[in-house]
Design a protein around this motif. Structure first.
Motif, short mmCIF file in Angstrom:
data_model
loop_
_atom_site.label_atom_id
_atom_site.label_comp_id
_atom_site.label_asym_id
_atom_site.label_seq_id
_atom_site.Cartn_x
_atom_site.Cartn_y
_atom_site.Cartn_z
N ALA A 1 0.83 -1.21 0.00
CA ALA A 1 0.00 0.00 0.00
C ALA A 1 0.87 1.25 0.00
CB ALA A 1 -0.94 -0.01 1.21
N ALA A 2 1.93 1.25 0.78
CA ALA A 2 2.83 2.41 0.85
C ALA A 2 3.47 2.68 -0.51
CB ALA A 2 3.90 2.19 1.92
N ALA A 3 3.90 1.63 -1.21
CA ALA A 3 4.50 1.80 -2.53
C ALA A 3 3.48 2.38 -3.51
CB ALA A 3 5.05 0.48 -3.05
N LEU A 4 2.26 1.89 -3.47
CA LEU A 4 1.22 2.41 -4.35
C LEU A 4 0.90 3.87 -4.04
CD1 LEU A 4 -1.14 -0.69 -4.49
CD2 LEU A 4 0.18 0.26 -6.39
N LEU A 5 0.86 4.23 -2.77
CA LEU A 5 0.58 5.62 -2.41
C LEU A 5 1.71 6.55 -2.85
CD1 LEU A 5 -1.13 5.12 1.06
CD2 LEU A 5 -2.20 5.89 -1.08
N ARG A 6 2.96 6.07 -2.81
CA ARG A 6 4.07 6.87 -3.34
C ARG A 6 3.92 7.05 -4.85
NH1 ARG A 6 7.13 3.60 0.11
NH2 ARG A 6 8.22 2.60 -1.60
N LEU A 7 3.51 5.99 -5.52
CA LEU A 7 3.26 6.07 -6.96
C LEU A 7 2.16 7.10 -7.23
CD1 LEU A 7 3.78 4.94 -9.83
CD2 LEU A 7 1.99 3.25 -9.35
N LYS A 8 1.09 7.05 -6.48
CA LYS A 8 -0.02 8.00 -6.63
C LYS A 8 0.48 9.44 -6.49
CE LYS A 8 -4.17 9.58 -4.23
NZ LYS A 8 -5.06 9.35 -3.09
N ARG A 9 1.30 9.70 -5.48
CA ARG A 9 1.81 11.06 -5.23
C ARG A 9 2.75 11.55 -6.34
NH1 ARG A 9 1.79 9.08 0.12
NH2 ARG A 9 3.98 8.53 -0.01
N SER A 10 3.28 10.63 -7.15
CA SER A 10 4.19 11.03 -8.22
C SER A 10 3.46 11.65 -9.41
CB SER A 10 5.04 9.85 -8.68
OG SER A 10 4.28 8.93 -9.45
N PHE A 11 2.14 11.52 -9.44
CA PHE A 11 1.35 12.08 -10.53
C PHE A 11 0.82 13.45 -10.15
CE2 PHE A 11 1.19 7.54 -11.41
CZ PHE A 11 1.51 7.53 -12.75
N THR A 12 0.79 14.35 -11.13
CA THR A 12 0.25 15.68 -10.94
C THR A 12 -1.26 15.58 -10.76
OG1 THR A 12 1.97 16.56 -12.37
CG2 THR A 12 0.05 17.97 -11.99
N ALA A 13 -1.79 16.32 -9.80
CA ALA A 13 -3.24 16.29 -9.56
C ALA A 13 -3.98 16.95 -10.72
CB ALA A 13 -3.56 16.99 -8.25
N THR A 14 -4.90 16.20 -11.30
CA THR A 14 -5.77 16.70 -12.37
C THR A 14 -7.17 16.13 -12.11
OG1 THR A 14 -5.44 14.79 -13.81
CG2 THR A 14 -3.88 16.62 -14.05
N ASN A 15 -8.13 16.56 -12.88
CA ASN A 15 -9.47 15.98 -12.77
C ASN A 15 -9.43 14.49 -13.05
OD1 ASN A 15 -10.60 18.45 -12.15
ND2 ASN A 15 -11.22 18.88 -14.27
N TYR A 16 -8.60 14.10 -14.02
CA TYR A 16 -8.49 12.69 -14.37
C TYR A 16 -7.85 11.87 -13.24
CZ TYR A 16 -9.62 14.23 -19.07
OH TYR A 16 -10.23 14.79 -20.15
N SER A 17 -6.80 12.41 -12.63
CA SER A 17 -6.15 11.65 -11.56
C SER A 17 -7.07 11.55 -10.35
CB SER A 17 -4.80 12.26 -11.18
OG SER A 17 -4.95 13.55 -10.62
N ASP B 1 -4.52 4.39 -19.83
CA ASP B 1 -5.55 5.26 -20.37
C ASP B 1 -6.25 6.11 -19.31
OD1 ASP B 1 -5.24 4.39 -23.09
OD2 ASP B 1 -6.27 2.55 -22.52
N ARG B 2 -5.51 6.58 -18.34
CA ARG B 2 -6.10 7.41 -17.28
C ARG B 2 -5.72 8.89 -17.42
NH1 ARG B 2 -7.21 3.49 -13.06
NH2 ARG B 2 -8.00 1.76 -14.30
N SER B 3 -4.99 9.23 -18.48
CA SER B 3 -4.55 10.61 -18.72
C SER B 3 -3.79 11.19 -17.53
CB SER B 3 -5.75 11.51 -19.07
OG SER B 3 -6.37 11.04 -20.25
N LEU B 4 -2.97 10.37 -16.92
CA LEU B 4 -2.17 10.80 -15.78
C LEU B 4 -0.91 11.50 -16.26
CD1 LEU B 4 -2.47 7.51 -13.71
CD2 LEU B 4 -3.81 9.61 -13.44
N LYS B 5 -0.39 12.41 -15.45
CA LYS B 5 0.82 13.16 -15.80
C LYS B 5 1.84 13.02 -14.68
CE LYS B 5 -1.62 16.52 -18.58
NZ LYS B 5 -1.91 17.91 -18.83
N SER B 6 3.11 12.81 -15.10
CA SER B 6 4.18 12.66 -14.13
C SER B 6 5.50 13.07 -14.77
CB SER B 6 4.27 11.22 -13.65
OG SER B 6 5.32 11.05 -12.73
#
Length: 175
Positions: free
Chosen positions: A33-49, A84-89
């Motif tokens: 879970a911690a690794a996934l949450l770090r991955l999540k934080r690496s993406f820029t916050a957008t409506n898609y994220s 296909d989630r239009s995520l940005k990092s």
């Protein structure tokens, strides 16, 4: 006896009686879970994220998060589909390589802003059978670690790009 047979079939099939995917009885391991949450934080916050990561909350079972599946018996993440989630990092978060039980990884059609794939890390994902990084705006060479993924069945590093010139007029053409 019929009830026992029905229960045995249900347990072996991997589905409950209403045909929804079963969640493993062992919850997600804290390090996963911690690794996934770090991955999540690496993406820029957008409506898609915000939509993609809506279920990704600390203190909840990551095996129940959107795009995540875990091994039934030990709570390790085996499947991650963020395609296909239009995520940005700005680059691929190294915490991804802590998910050493991954068998399926899809980060296709997200924007990694021309960053290079990490030179090390992929060799830790020895269980990987499917890797899709297509159309994700990575640049540079394919890391040597990918050649050590001997269980790969599917590897997609393809990309599309736009060209504008006199042949195509002022409108970009996808190739």
């Amino acid at each position: 006896l019929l009830l026992q047979i029905h229960l045995a079939i249900t347990m072996c099939s991997g589905y409950t009686s209403n045909h929804t995917a079963r969640v493993p009885p062992v919850p997600c391991l804290p390090d996963q879970a911690a690794a996934l949450l770090r991955l999540k934080r690496s993406f820029t916050a957008t409506n898609y994220s915000a939509i993609a990561f809506r279920s990704w909350r600390a203190g909840t079972d990551c095996c129940r998060w959107m795009g995540v599946r875990c091994a039934y018996h030990d709570g390790r993440v085996t499947y991650l589909d963020m395609g296909d989630r239009s995520l940005k990092s700005g680059g691929l978060e190294p915490a991804l390589f802590d998910l050493t039980s991954l068998r399926y990884l899809n980060l296709a059609s997200n924007n990694f802003n021309g960053s290079q794939l990490p030179s090390t890390g992929f060799e830790q994902l020895t269980e990987l059978t499917h890797l899709n990084l297509s159309s994700s705006s990575f640049s540079g060479q394919v890391p040597n670690g990918i050649r050590h993924l001997t269980n790969l069945i599917s590897l997609d590093l393809s990309t599309s790009f736009e060209v504008t010139n006199a042949l195509f007029g002022s409108t970009p053409a996808k190739l």
